[in-house]
Design a protein around this motif. Structure first.
Motif, PDB file in Angstrom:
ATOM      1  N   VAL A 147      67.093   0.005  -9.340  1.00 26.23           N
ATOM      2  CA  VAL A 147      67.238  -0.320 -10.756  1.00 26.23           C
ATOM      3  C   VAL A 147      67.144  -1.829 -10.963  1.00 26.23           C
ATOM      4  O   VAL A 147      67.925  -2.597 -10.414  1.00 26.23           O
ATOM      5  N   ASN A 148      66.155  -2.225 -11.727  1.00 20.81           N
ATOM      6  CA  ASN A 148      65.994  -3.607 -12.150  1.00 20.81           C
ATOM      7  C   ASN A 148      65.954  -3.564 -13.676  1.00 20.81           C
ATOM      8  O   ASN A 148      64.931  -3.261 -14.274  1.00 20.81           O
ATOM      9  N   LYS A 149      67.086  -3.846 -14.307  1.00 17.18           N
ATOM     10  CA  LYS A 149      67.219  -3.650 -15.753  1.00 17.18           C
ATOM     11  C   LYS A 149      66.189  -4.430 -16.555  1.00 17.18           C
ATOM     12  O   LYS A 149      65.615  -3.907 -17.506  1.00 17.18           O
ATOM     13  N   ARG A 150      65.949  -5.649 -16.177  1.00 15.81           N
ATOM     14  CA  ARG A 150      64.989  -6.484 -16.921  1.00 15.81           C
ATOM     15  C   ARG A 150      63.586  -5.883 -16.854  1.00 15.81           C
ATOM     16  O   ARG A 150      62.899  -5.779 -17.869  1.00 15.81           O
ATOM     17  N   LYS A 151      63.172  -5.473 -15.653  1.00 15.70           N
ATOM     18  CA  LYS A 151      61.843  -4.882 -15.479  1.00 15.70           C
ATOM     19  C   LYS A 151      61.739  -3.556 -16.245  1.00 15.70           C
ATOM     20  O   LYS A 151      60.729  -3.287 -16.888  1.00 15.70           O
ATOM     21  N   ILE A 152      62.797  -2.752 -16.190  1.00 13.40           N
ATOM     22  CA  ILE A 152      62.796  -1.471 -16.893  1.00 13.40           C
ATOM     23  C   ILE A 152      62.672  -1.691 -18.399  1.00 13.40           C
ATOM     24  O   ILE A 152      61.912  -1.003 -19.077  1.00 13.40           O
ATOM     25  N   ILE A 153      63.390  -2.669 -18.928  1.00 14.45           N
ATOM     26  CA  ILE A 153      63.330  -2.951 -20.366  1.00 14.45           C
ATOM     27  C   ILE A 153      61.923  -3.387 -20.757  1.00 14.45           C
ATOM     28  O   ILE A 153      61.374  -2.916 -21.764  1.00 14.45           O
ATOM     29  N   GLN A 154      61.313  -4.265 -19.972  1.00 15.49           N
ATOM     30  CA  GLN A 154      59.953  -4.719 -20.278  1.00 15.49           C
ATOM     31  C   GLN A 154      58.958  -3.567 -20.217  1.00 15.49           C
ATOM     32  O   GLN A 154      58.122  -3.405 -21.108  1.00 15.49           O
ATOM     33  N   GLU A 155      59.035  -2.780 -19.154  1.00 13.58           N
ATOM     34  CA  GLU A 155      58.101  -1.665 -19.007  1.00 13.58           C
ATOM     35  C   GLU A 155      58.334  -0.612 -20.084  1.00 13.58           C
ATOM     36  O   GLU A 155      57.388  -0.025 -20.603  1.00 13.58           O
ATOM     37  N   TYR A 156      59.592  -0.383 -20.416  1.00 11.97           N
ATOM     38  CA  TYR A 156      59.902   0.604 -21.447  1.00 11.97           C
ATOM     39  C   TYR A 156      59.314   0.173 -22.788  1.00 11.97           C
ATOM     40  O   TYR A 156      58.726   0.984 -23.511  1.00 11.97           O
ATOM     41  N   HIS A 157      59.461  -1.096 -23.119  1.00  8.09           N
ATOM     42  CA  HIS A 157      58.910  -1.618 -24.376  1.00  8.09           C
ATOM     43  C   HIS A 157      57.382  -1.472 -24.390  1.00  8.09           C
ATOM     44  O   HIS A 157      56.817  -1.025 -25.393  1.00  8.09           O
ATOM     45  N   ALA A 158      56.735  -1.821 -23.292  1.00 12.27           N
ATOM     46  CA  ALA A 158      55.273  -1.701 -23.213  1.00 12.27           C
ATOM     47  C   ALA A 158      54.843  -0.236 -23.341  1.00 12.27           C
ATOM     48  O   ALA A 158      53.888   0.082 -24.061  1.00 12.27           O
ATOM     49  N   CYS A 159      55.551   0.655 -22.668  1.00 11.20           N
ATOM     50  CA  CYS A 159      55.210   2.079 -22.749  1.00 11.20           C
ATOM     51  C   CYS A 159      55.460   2.627 -24.149  1.00 11.20           C
ATOM     52  O   CYS A 159      54.710   3.470 -24.638  1.00 11.20           O
ATOM     53  N   ALA A 160      56.508   2.153 -24.794  1.00  5.99           N
ATOM     54  CA  ALA A 160      56.792   2.596 -26.160  1.00  5.99           C
ATOM     55  C   ALA A 160      55.669   2.174 -27.097  1.00  5.99           C
ATOM     56  O   ALA A 160      55.236   2.952 -27.953  1.00  5.99           O
ATOM     57  N   GLN A 161      55.187   0.952 -26.934  1.00  2.23           N
ATOM     58  CA  GLN A 161      54.076   0.474 -27.765  1.00  2.23           C
ATOM     59  C   GLN A 161      52.813   1.295 -27.509  1.00  2.23           C
ATOM     60  O   GLN A 161      52.113   1.685 -28.441  1.00  2.23           O
ATOM     61  N   LEU A 162      52.542   1.550 -26.245  1.00  4.61           N
ATOM     62  CA  LEU A 162      51.375   2.350 -25.874  1.00  4.61           C
ATOM     63  C   LEU A 162      51.468   3.747 -26.481  1.00  4.61           C
ATOM     64  O   LEU A 162      50.513   4.262 -27.055  1.00  4.61           O
ATOM     65  N   PHE A 163      52.646   4.349 -26.407  1.00  8.84           N
ATOM     66  CA  PHE A 163      52.817   5.684 -26.966  1.00  8.84           C
ATOM     67  C   PHE A 163      52.658   5.685 -28.477  1.00  8.84           C
ATOM     68  O   PHE A 163      52.046   6.585 -29.045  1.00  8.84           O
ATOM     69  N   GLN A 164      53.199   4.691 -29.159  1.00  9.86           N
ATOM     70  CA  GLN A 164      53.085   4.633 -30.611  1.00  9.86           C
ATOM     71  C   GLN A 164      51.625   4.521 -31.043  1.00  9.86           C
ATOM     72  O   GLN A 164      51.200   5.175 -32.000  1.00  9.86           O
ATOM     73  N   ILE A 165      50.850   3.710 -30.334  1.00 12.58           N
ATOM     74  CA  ILE A 165      49.428   3.572 -30.648  1.00 12.58           C
ATOM     75  C   ILE A 165      48.707   4.889 -30.391  1.00 12.58           C
ATOM     76  O   ILE A 165      47.916   5.357 -31.210  1.00 12.58           O
ATOM     77  N   PHE A 166      48.999   5.500 -29.252  1.00 16.75           N
ATOM     78  CA  PHE A 166      48.384   6.791 -28.935  1.00 16.75           C
ATOM     79  C   PHE A 166      48.743   7.837 -29.982  1.00 16.75           C
ATOM     80  O   PHE A 166      47.887   8.565 -30.473  1.00 16.75           O
ATOM     81  N   HIS A 167      50.006   7.915 -30.336  1.00 22.42           N
ATOM     82  CA  HIS A 167      50.462   8.942 -31.274  1.00 22.42           C
ATOM     83  C   HIS A 167      49.792   8.785 -32.642  1.00 22.42           C
ATOM     84  O   HIS A 167      49.355   9.766 -33.245  1.00 22.42           O
ATOM     85  N   ALA A 168      49.682   7.565 -33.122  1.00 15.01           N
ATOM     86  CA  ALA A 168      49.015   7.328 -34.408  1.00 15.01           C
ATOM     87  C   ALA A 168      47.541   7.725 -34.330  1.00 15.01           C
ATOM     88  O   ALA A 168      47.011   8.382 -35.245  1.00 15.01           O
ATOM     89  N   ASP A 169      46.871   7.341 -33.250  1.00 18.31           N
ATOM     90  CA  ASP A 169      45.458   7.679 -33.064  1.00 18.31           C
ATOM     91  C   ASP A 169      45.274   9.191 -32.937  1.00 18.31           C
ATOM     92  O   ASP A 169      44.385   9.778 -33.550  1.00 18.31           O
TER      93      ASP A 169
END
Length: 92
Positions: free
Chosen positions: A47-69
């Motif tokens: 567990v690396n909290k900082r890395k998880i938060i960054q990756e989670y944010h990036a994945c959330a953005q990717l999912f939001q773009i995918f979902h809208a498309d």
């Protein structure tokens, strides 16, 4: 036995091309969605909290773009299918 006439829908060629283009666009999401799958299925790393938060944010953005498309394409295809179903019929 009596031969029953059957109806065949007349589907314009440009509708078929539009459907093919949409399918290609949806298929293009395959690789980015694999990244999301890897992120959410990786349970073995420490567990690396900082890395998880960054990756989670990036994945959330990717999912939001995918979902809208995805929603936009599904809406377009449903409308196009509705038009195809309501289209002219050819009697044989």
């Amino acid at each position: 036995m009596k031969n029953q006439p059957y109806c065949i829908k007349a589907i314009p060629y440009h509708d078929l091309l539009a459907l093919q283009e949409t399918m290609e666009r949806l298929t293009s999401w395959q690789e980015p969605l694999t990244v999301l799958e890897q992120f959410f299925s990786d349970q073995s790393s420490p567990v690396n909290k900082r890395k998880i938060i960054q990756e989670y944010h990036a994945c959330a953005q990717l999912f939001q773009i995918f979902h809208a498309d995805y929603k936009q394409h599904i809406k377009q295809e449903n409308e196009q299918l509705r038009q195809m179903i309501a289209g002219k019929k050819l009697n044989k």
